[in-house]
Design a protein around this motif. Structure first.
Motif, PDB file in Angstrom:
ATOM      1  N   ASN A  98      17.920  -1.049  10.315  1.00  0.00           N
ATOM      2  CA  ASN A  98      17.172   0.610  10.692  1.00  0.00           C
ATOM      3  C   ASN A  98      15.424  -0.076  11.316  1.00  0.00           C
ATOM      4  O   ASN A  98      14.824   0.419  11.772  1.00  0.00           O
ATOM      5  CB  ASN A  98      16.461   1.485   9.654  1.00  0.00           C
ATOM      6  CG  ASN A  98      17.593   2.865   9.163  1.00  0.00           C
ATOM      7  OD1 ASN A  98      18.504   2.225  10.281  1.00  0.00           O
ATOM      8  ND2 ASN A  98      17.251   2.516   7.767  1.00  0.00           N
ATOM      9  N   GLN A  99      15.906  -1.543  11.628  1.00  0.00           N
ATOM     10  CA  GLN A  99      14.346  -2.150  11.807  1.00  0.00           C
ATOM     11  C   GLN A  99      14.246  -2.540  13.461  1.00  0.00           C
ATOM     12  O   GLN A  99      15.629  -2.407  14.169  1.00  0.00           O
ATOM     13  CB  GLN A  99      14.787  -3.555  11.077  1.00  0.00           C
ATOM     14  CG  GLN A  99      15.326  -4.705  11.803  1.00  0.00           C
ATOM     15  CD  GLN A  99      15.051  -5.814  11.350  1.00  0.00           C
ATOM     16  OE1 GLN A  99      14.622  -6.192  10.406  1.00  0.00           O
ATOM     17  NE2 GLN A  99      16.005  -6.924  11.826  1.00  0.00           N
ATOM     18  N   SER A 123      12.752  -1.598   7.663  1.00  0.00           N
ATOM     19  CA  SER A 123      13.340  -0.311   7.237  1.00  0.00           C
ATOM     20  C   SER A 123      11.705   0.114   6.395  1.00  0.00           C
ATOM     21  O   SER A 123      12.438   1.028   6.325  1.00  0.00           O
ATOM     22  CB  SER A 123      14.623  -0.314   6.707  1.00  0.00           C
ATOM     23  OG  SER A 123      14.765  -1.110   5.591  1.00  0.00           O
TER      24      SER A 123
END
Length: 146
Positions: A98-99, A123
């Protein structure tokens, strides 16, 4: 645009790019030119390679247009260009899925200017400045984050 026309354009620019690169890499021929012409030819070679990469990217996008789940990947040079235009980018190789990275705008606070920078958002929601490592610079697995 018709795929066949784009393929023909790619074939033509690829051939021209190879000829330009061959000349640029020919030390004897290049060394006989004035330095300003050498620099111009090197920049022309880079621009032609970038243009060929963009056409290749468009062809790849047309080929993959039916698959929404598949991410179209680019190299860091193209990722940097997309970051400059405001897109958020991530790498497939990053473990934390999610980064992403993004470019900040230049800030003017009174008489102080704070330049643009690249930031990463892991994230957990925190934001940090980001400096690419060599594996990031040479990776070709960058993709646009929705």
């Amino acid at each position: 645009m018709n795929t066949e026309l784009l393929e023909a354009e790619f074939s033509e620019i690829k051939e021209r790019t190879q000829k330009c690169a061959a000349f640029v890499l020919n030390n004897e021929a290049m060394s006989k030119l004035p330095i300003i012409q050498q620099h111009a030819l090197i920049n022309q070679d880079i621009a032609m390679q970038q243009y060929a990469n963009l056409i290749r990217l468009r062809l790849k996008m047309l080929e993959n247009s039916s698959s929404e789940d598949e991410k179209l990947t680019v190299n860091f040079a193209n990722a940097l260009s997309l970051l400059y235009r405001g897109y958020r980018m991530a790498r497939q190789a990053w473990i934390e899925s999610n980064q992403f990275i993004f470019k900040t705008a230049m800030l003017q606070i009174g008489a102080v200017s704070i330049g643009c920078s690249l930031c990463i958002s892991p994230s957990n929601g925190a934001v940090h400045t980001w400096t690419p490592m060599s594996d990031d610079l040479f990776a070709d697995d960058w993709y646009i984050v929705d």
